[in-house]
Structure formats: C-alpha cells, structure tokens
Enzyme design. Structure first.
Site, short mmCIF file in Angstrom:
data_model
loop_
_atom_site.label_atom_id
_atom_site.label_comp_id
_atom_site.label_asym_id
_atom_site.label_seq_id
_atom_site.Cartn_x
_atom_site.Cartn_y
_atom_site.Cartn_z
N GLY A 21 -1.51 30.22 10.90
CA GLY A 21 -0.93 31.39 10.25
C GLY A 21 -1.81 31.88 9.12
O GLY A 21 -2.87 31.31 8.84
N GLY A 66 -5.49 33.58 2.61
CA GLY A 66 -6.42 33.41 3.72
C GLY A 66 -5.71 32.91 4.96
O GLY A 66 -4.61 33.37 5.28
N LYS A 102 -7.72 24.93 5.42
CA LYS A 102 -7.36 26.15 4.69
C LYS A 102 -8.62 26.90 4.30
O LYS A 102 -9.51 26.37 3.64
CB LYS A 102 -6.54 25.79 3.44
N ASP A 155 4.30 25.62 -9.03
CA ASP A 155 4.76 26.47 -7.91
C ASP A 155 5.69 25.66 -7.00
O ASP A 155 5.57 25.70 -5.77
CB ASP A 155 3.57 27.00 -7.12
#
Length: 448
Positions: free
Chosen positions: A23, A28, A45, A150
C-alpha cells in the site's frame, strides 16, 4: 537484535524475492518481500521522494529515514517493531535507485485494521492483552528516553498470533501507518490530532513523556469500544474542545460488563487528565493492565482462535468492505461486537442450546413483539445481530441500517422493515441471535 549503527548494513535486491506491493500513503510506499537468506518475509518502507543516484547525498527526508531506523533499533524489544536494516536498490517496476527501511512484517495489519474487519472490538481477553502489550512497549520506549508522539490504532501492529507491536516513532520522523497484507495505509497525520494532549495544541509545546501517556488513554478508549474518538469532528473542533476538557464518552462503556473493565476505564481517565504532572507513568499503567489481563488469561487462546477464524472467513471480508465504507462515510463508527471472554462465551452458547430447545417460533416471536420498545432502546450489538440474520435481511435494508447513526435507530429500522414483513420465523431467528450476542439483556428482560 543489536542496535543499529549510523550506517547500518544495507539490504539489496540480490537478497530479496517475491516482492508484493502492500500500500501507499503520504510518506511513500510499503512492499512485502521474502529475504532469500533469512527465509522469512520483511516489510520495506520507501519514501515517495526517496529517489537518488548511487553517488548523491542524503536529503533531509532520507536523513529522517535513517533516524527512524536508528530509533527503532534502539527500542527493539518483543513489543516494538523490529528493524533489520536499510534497503538500497531499485524496487520492481521502478526505474530509480532508492533507500528505505527493512522491517519486521506484521501479517495481521493493525488494531485499526482489526476494528474495521470486526466492526468493533475483539473479545475481552484479547482486548486486554493488546492494551497490556502496548503499555509494555511504551514503557520500554520511555526507558530508552524515546517519545513515540503518534500512538493510535493504526500504529499498533499485529502479528500472526495477534500479539501487538508498536510502529512509527514520532511525528517528527517519517511515518507509515500500516505494514500489513490488508492494504491499510494512512498518511503522517491521519487522525493523530485526536490523540494529542491539550497542551500539545500550543505552538510553543515541546513533547515530553506525558504526551504519550495522554495518547495511551485515548487509545485505550478506542481499543475497548472499537471506535474512532471524535469521529465526526475535524481538527479545528478537536483543537478547541480538548483543551476545554472534552474527552471521548464513557457512558456507553458498561463498566461491570466484565472483570477489570472498571480498572481500565479508571486508567483511561488518569491518562487523559488535563494536568500532565498527574498522569501515571507507563510503569504504573503496566501494573494495572497486567492485573486486568491476569483475570482473563485462561480465555486468551479461545479469543485469539475466535478472531482469527472470523478474520479468515470469506463472509468477514465481504462485510468488511461494507464496514470500511460505513467507517468512512458516517459520523460515528458504531460498535458492533464487544464479544465475550471465553468462560462467558461457553456459558452463552450452552444457554442458547438449552433454553431455546423447546420453544416454538410463535413463543419467540411473541417475546420479540412484547419487548419491542426495550429491545430498540437497549440492544447495542445491532450489526452483529443483523449479520447473524443473514439473508433474512434484504440488502437494501442492510444498507439503511448501516447508515443509521445510533443503535436505537438501527434497531427501529430492523423492526420497521425485516421484522414487520418477515413473520414468526424471522422474529424467532432474532430471538436466537439476541440470546447469543445480548445474553445479559435477554436475562434482564425475563426471556422465556
């Protein structure tokens, strides 16, 4: 795993095979690939703007990519996503040389993925295990003087056994919100403001450990309810209301529904206290979550088996697409299924088989008619019950029920459509579904 150096050993194309696109998001893209020598899958990633020549210097974003890898290496433990190295090469169907992070692949997605697939929270034993494992991971992170910044459902990833691990360290670094085979991707800030403490909305604020503690309190609420906090509110409204004292509603959580839930709710409130100095440490959080989990330890195996079976069911994926649309388009993600702990699950199943064996459809239908007002008012597991009814609920009715905002409106629509025209057999099926998913309510209503 040893801590990563500032120049970690690269992983190139020669070591990788079976590339699979997972995905993309604002940062990115993420791929899954099999490492030829290690013999297991990894996640890779890459940045959208991570293209560079073999001789070019690092960009700011690439430097942050290395920072994230080093921070993740420093925090490596059983409850934090592992980093294996830095990718350098040209991915399939790409023309440019790129760099990225090679990480542990989490085959079951994230807590957010799970919530959407189940349309609600998992069984209590698994709910409390996830809460405890997040606390353990965050405690380890803080012991290394790292701040996550986060913490939210999409950044709590799940392995094949549904154990939880933390990912994506900090809004100040490059972030990805899923490394799963379910294709879930969000950008850097997707929903993060809903988990920010009131003091963080000040422009001069600099994050400290209390930031993560507050986020954990909101995350606990989401894990327990299966919902997104403030789902109908945009960032400006949250920024206004949270410093004024608004928090996710606790009224819908039945604190006596299962052992330890009251303690978890009390922990939520302590974590999201307006005063950062009064919030507990993660060590204190771990003491609470460990104690609660110990009350449900014997139900873990059954809970994990139940959820994996549900996730792997073709009907789950059929309904999950509806759940995703519902999640994206309606003001509130309605809880479908709190499920139950293992002991109570067995009790419910046995009760259904015994109590309904000698009842006629007419008797069950009369109960459904007589208790209409109370059932509309008190049934919370509406969509789970609708799924239980299967083809008895027409697709058009199912869609109407999905887009009703409250459980009461959903039940009223079910009564006004399916139950009005379906006769005794449909009402009897509803009776059985209610005994399976709303046993406590049915007992309070004096079921036949």
């Amino acid at each position: 795993m040893a801590l990563l150096s500032h120049k970690p050993e690269p992983v190139g194309n020669a070591s990788l095979k079976k590339w699979e696109f997972i995905g993309s998001g604002g940062f990115g893209v993420v791929y899954k690939a099999r490492h030829k020598d290690w013999g297991f899958d990894v996640a890779i990633k890459l940045l959208h703007n991570g293209q560079l020549s073999h001789t070019s210097s690092f960009t700011f974003e690439q430097s942050k990519l290395y920072d994230e890898a080093n921070h993740m290496g420093k925090a490596s433990c059983d409850f934090v996503l592992r980093v294996y190295g830095i990718y350098q090469g040209c991915p399939p169907e790409e023309k440019s040389f790129q760099r990225g992070i090679v990480m542990e692949f989490m085959g079951r997605g994230s807590v957010q993925t799970l919530q959407m697939l189940l349309s609600g929270p998992p069984p209590w034993p698994l709910t409390f295990r996830v809460a405890h494992e997040v606390a353990l991971g965050m405690n380890f992170l803080h012991s290394r003087n790292l701040i996550h910044q986060d913490l939210k459902p999409s950044n709590v990833l799940l392995n094949d056994d549904l154990h939880a691990k933390l990912a994506d360290f900090g809004l100040s670094r490059v972030s990805t919100s899923a490394l799963s085979s379910n294709g879930e991707m969000t950008g850097v800030t997707g929903g993060s403001y809903k988990y920010m403490p009131p003091e963080a909305f000040q422009t001069s604020y600099r994050p400290v450990h209390a930031f993560d503690i507050y986020s954990y309190g909101i995350l606990l609420w989401s894990i327990v309810t299966g919902k997104e906090p403030y789902n109908a509110a945009d960032s400006s409204l949250v920024e206004l209301k949270v410093p004024a004292g608004d928090r996710p509603p606790l009224g819908e959580i039945d604190q006596i529904r299962t052992k330890g839930l009251k303690e978890i709710v009390d922990l939520m409130k302590r974590c999201w206290d307006k005063d950062p100095s009064t919030r507990p440490t993660f060590k204190e959080c771990c003491e609470v979550t460990e104690n609660v989990l110990s009350k449900h330890q014997e139900g873990i195996f059954a809970a994990v088996h139940q959820v994996l079976t549900t996730m792997d069911s073709p009907t789950t994926y059929q309904h999950s697409s509806k759940a995703v649309r519902f999640y994206l388009q309606t003001p509130e993600l309605t809880k479908i299924d709190d499920f139950v702990d293992h002991a109570r699950f067995e009790t419910q199943q046995n009760s259904v088989s015994v109590a309904t064996r000698n009842l006629t459809d007419t008797e069950k239908a009369k109960f459904i008619d007589d208790k209409r007002a109370k059932l509309i008012q008190d049934v919370s597991e509406v969509l789970r019950i609708v799924e239980e009814l299967g083809d008895k609920v027409h697709q058009e009715t199912y869609s109407k029920i999905l887009f009703k905002e409250t459980s009461q409106e959903k039940m009223r629509e079910l009564y006004n459509s399916t139950l009005r025209s379906g006769g005794s057999s449909v009402k009897a099926a509803l009776y059985d579904a209610l005994k399976k998913h709303e046993l406590n309510l049915m007992e309070r209503l004096g079921m036949i």
